[in-house]
Design a protein around this motif. Structure first.
Motif, PDB file in Angstrom:
ATOM      1  N   ASP A 107       0.835  -1.197   0.000  1.00 21.52           N
ATOM      2  CA  ASP A 107       0.000   0.000   0.000  1.00 21.52           C
ATOM      3  C   ASP A 107       0.872   1.250   0.000  1.00 21.52           C
ATOM      4  O   ASP A 107       2.012   1.233   0.473  1.00 21.52           O
ATOM      5  N   LYS A 108       0.323   2.348  -0.500  1.00 19.08           N
ATOM      6  CA  LYS A 108       1.044   3.617  -0.457  1.00 19.08           C
ATOM      7  C   LYS A 108       1.017   4.173   0.957  1.00 19.08           C
ATOM      8  O   LYS A 108      -0.001   4.151   1.633  1.00 19.08           O
ATOM      9  N   THR A 109       2.165   4.677   1.380  1.00 21.26           N
ATOM     10  CA  THR A 109       2.275   5.304   2.682  1.00 21.26           C
ATOM     11  C   THR A 109       3.384   6.345   2.608  1.00 21.26           C
ATOM     12  O   THR A 109       3.926   6.609   1.527  1.00 21.26           O
ATOM     13  N   ARG A 115       6.829   8.117  -6.254  1.00 25.07           N
ATOM     14  CA  ARG A 115       7.705   7.258  -7.061  1.00 25.07           C
ATOM     15  C   ARG A 115       7.496   7.519  -8.550  1.00 25.07           C
ATOM     16  O   ARG A 115       7.669   6.622  -9.362  1.00 25.07           O
ATOM     17  N   ASP A 116       7.154   8.754  -8.879  1.00 21.39           N
ATOM     18  CA  ASP A 116       6.945   9.134 -10.275  1.00 21.39           C
ATOM     19  C   ASP A 116       8.302   9.355 -10.939  1.00 21.39           C
ATOM     20  O   ASP A 116       9.068  10.233 -10.532  1.00 21.39           O
ATOM     21  N   THR A 383      10.656  12.280  -3.493  1.00 23.51           N
ATOM     22  CA  THR A 383      10.891  11.285  -4.538  1.00 23.51           C
ATOM     23  C   THR A 383      12.332  10.798  -4.512  1.00 23.51           C
ATOM     24  O   THR A 383      12.612   9.609  -4.698  1.00 23.51           O
ATOM     25  N   VAL A 384      13.262  11.715  -4.241  1.00 22.18           N
ATOM     26  CA  VAL A 384      14.686  11.372  -4.211  1.00 22.18           C
ATOM     27  C   VAL A 384      14.991  10.399  -3.079  1.00 22.18           C
ATOM     28  O   VAL A 384      15.601   9.337  -3.285  1.00 22.18           O
ATOM     29  N   ALA A 385      14.566  10.751  -1.860  1.00 23.95           N
ATOM     30  CA  ALA A 385      14.860   9.904  -0.704  1.00 23.95           C
ATOM     31  C   ALA A 385      14.190   8.539  -0.832  1.00 23.95           C
ATOM     32  O   ALA A 385      14.759   7.513  -0.441  1.00 23.95           O
TER      33      ALA A 385
END
Length: 512
Positions: A107-109, A115-116, A383-385
């Motif tokens: 699931d997204k959390t 994560r694009d 997104t980077v981390a």
């Protein structure tokens, strides 16, 4: 009497490891059932709500999944505030098995929402977009991996003084303790695999500008957005943003390099303690520390390295990084507990094996990767981390699976440690588990940890007679290596990023 002494020694090593972890731990949420709900900003400003719980994915499946618990959930809740990180174990954020093997998409959390692959590369060309490892030699293709930058040569000069500087960092007035603590850094340099990863990740994230994601009219740096958008170190460089041009030699670079040293200290301490627990004779082609000195000196040397690591970690002046790396240390302890105390019925589960591999190997790598991003000025939920932790998670699992394959295919003289060491400890790794799926008569042997005479020989015979077991294990390593590449590709193209791709290729094609 001998068995009692062994058990006493095991307890002492566990106690010292847990005590050392308490020097670092600000939270142990990686092992609790967290009932709080958090709001996670997404790229379009819409919030998604998700429980940060170890049981989140378990609800989808009735499979037996043991969770090593170090601290109670109630104790954990008391230690949290609205601004402290509420970390989720990486195996709850990213996939463990392919869908073909029953794997589930998490699931997204807060730790995996962004994560694009297009966010960080708007208007930039990436020649490696959509890259598949199967295109390269050694993985089924014809392309030479040498077309990508050499990861070790890229950081060779930066790591040359590594052994000398780290020896200075662990110096003590006690001669025996000092010699034991310095042993690996002085005599056996090893692969410097983890410091190399940290250094390359630090360079790769310098090519990505920190995201300014807004939600409900707030900037990503606004504290009202919660802990997900905290954690980025204050960057003091020309222009206020780290770039490939101003990164080398900066204070940001120095702290990231020190993180690499800290990671190696924690790793070496875990090796010293593991060798005592496992009564190993050798390590990295030389004698184990406890064989050179004594069990007591070895345990104290490991504790001392962890204590020094905790001091140096605090000096990075980033409390989020302290919390993340504390969880990495706690994971190492949990992995040992899981390895020794896992119920028999769980030993046949591939997910149990992968969780243990996460705790003992991948957790330190993936948390170090995310920490390097934070020290570079990127927020925890960015997104980077996220890409950095996902890369480290899959790379760490691929590394461990390949290590377990080599345990059956490489000689002890090549490995630098005893061959078939895992089976001697009663442990079943991917090749044996796949063989057991094929040959049901192996299941009782796995569940009793090969304790009866002839168990190991029977299991080995079945493994070497199997046409698919070893290939399935290699495919599992390949699955995680490809997922590591997919995460890296979300970062802007740069030589350090591409060097990490080559490093990933090396992990699953290595022979030692």
């Amino acid at each position: 009497m001998v068995n009692k002494r062994k058990e006493s020694l095991r307890r002492n090593v566990f106690a010292s490891s847990v005590l050392a972890s308490l020097l670092l731990v600000g939270s142990t949420e990686g092992f609790i059932c967290e009932s709080d709900r958090v709001r996670c900003p997404t790229t379009n400003g819409v919030h998604s709500t998700s429980r940060l719980a170890m049981s989140a994915i378990a609800k989808k499946s009735e499979k037996f999944r043991p969770n090593p618990v170090v601290v109670s959930a109630e104790a954990e809740r008391l230690s949290h505030s609205d601004t402290t990180l509420k970390l989720t174990p990486s195996y709850e954020l990213f996939q463990m098995l392919s869908e073909d093997e029953g794997g589930e998409i998490p699931d997204k959390t807060s730790g995996n929402a962004l994560r694009d692959g297009k966010i960080l590369k708007a208007g930039q060309q990436d020649k490696l977009e959509g890259l598949k490892l199967s295109a390269f030699k050694g993985c089924g293709g014809s392309v030479k991996i040498e077309t990508l930058p050499d990861p070790f040569k890229m950081v060779e000069k930066e790591l040359q003084p590594f052994s000398d500087s780290i020896k200075e960092l662990v110096s003590t007035d006690q001669p025996i303790l000092s010699m034991a603590a310095k042993h690996f850094f002085e005599k056996r340099h090893g692969k410097r695999f983890r410091p190399t990863i940290v250094q390359l990740v630090a360079k790769a994230v310098a090519a990505a500008a920190p995201e300014q994601i807004s939600s409900q009219g707030h900037d990503a740096s606004d504290a009202k957005l919660g802990w997900e958008w905290s954690g980025a170190s204050k960057v003091e460089v020309e222009g206020g943003v780290v770039t490939p041009e101003n990164h080398q030699g900066s204070e940001v670079w120095r702290r990231q390099a020190q993180l690499g040293q800290i990671v190696e200290m924690i790793h070496v301490a875990s090796l010293i303690h593991d060798d005592v627990l496992d009564e190993a004779e050798t390590r990295r082609g030389g004698e184990a520390v406890h064989k050179l000195y004594s069990n007591k000196v070895a345990v104290l040397a490991g504790d001392y390295l962890l204590a020094r690591a905790s001091v140096l970690l605090a000096r990075l002046e980033n409390t989020a990084v302290v919390q993340i790396m504390a969880n990495a240390l706690e994971s190492l302890v949990a992995g040992e507990i899981m390895q020794l105390k896992a119920p028999a019925e769980s030993l046949l589960e591939m997910e149990t094996y992968l969780r243990k591999s996460y705790y003992k190997t991948a957790s330190l790598i993936c948390y170090a990767c995310r920490s390097a991003a934070l020290l570079g000025g990127h927020a925890y939920g960015s997104t980077v981390a996220t890409a950095c932790e996902e890369f480290g998670y899959h790379l760490g699992l691929a590394y461990q699976i390949q290590d377990d394959i080599l345990d059956f295919t490489a000689a002890a003289s090549v490995l630098g440690k005893p061959a078939l060491a895992d089976m001697d400890l009663g442990l079943s790794t991917a090749p044996i588990l796949y063989a057991a799926q094929e040959n049901k008569h192996l299941e009782p042997l796995v569940m009793r940890r090969f304790k009866k005479k002839g168990d190991k020989e029977t299991a080995l015979k079945a493994l070497y007679a199997s046409d698919t077991a070893m290939d399935k294990a290699k495919n599992l390593a390949g699955f995680h290596a490809q997922r590591a590449i997919d995460a890296l590709i979300r970062l802007p193209q740069s030589e350090p990023r591409d060097a990490l791709i080559r490093l990933t290729h090396a992990v699953i094609t290595r022979k030692k």
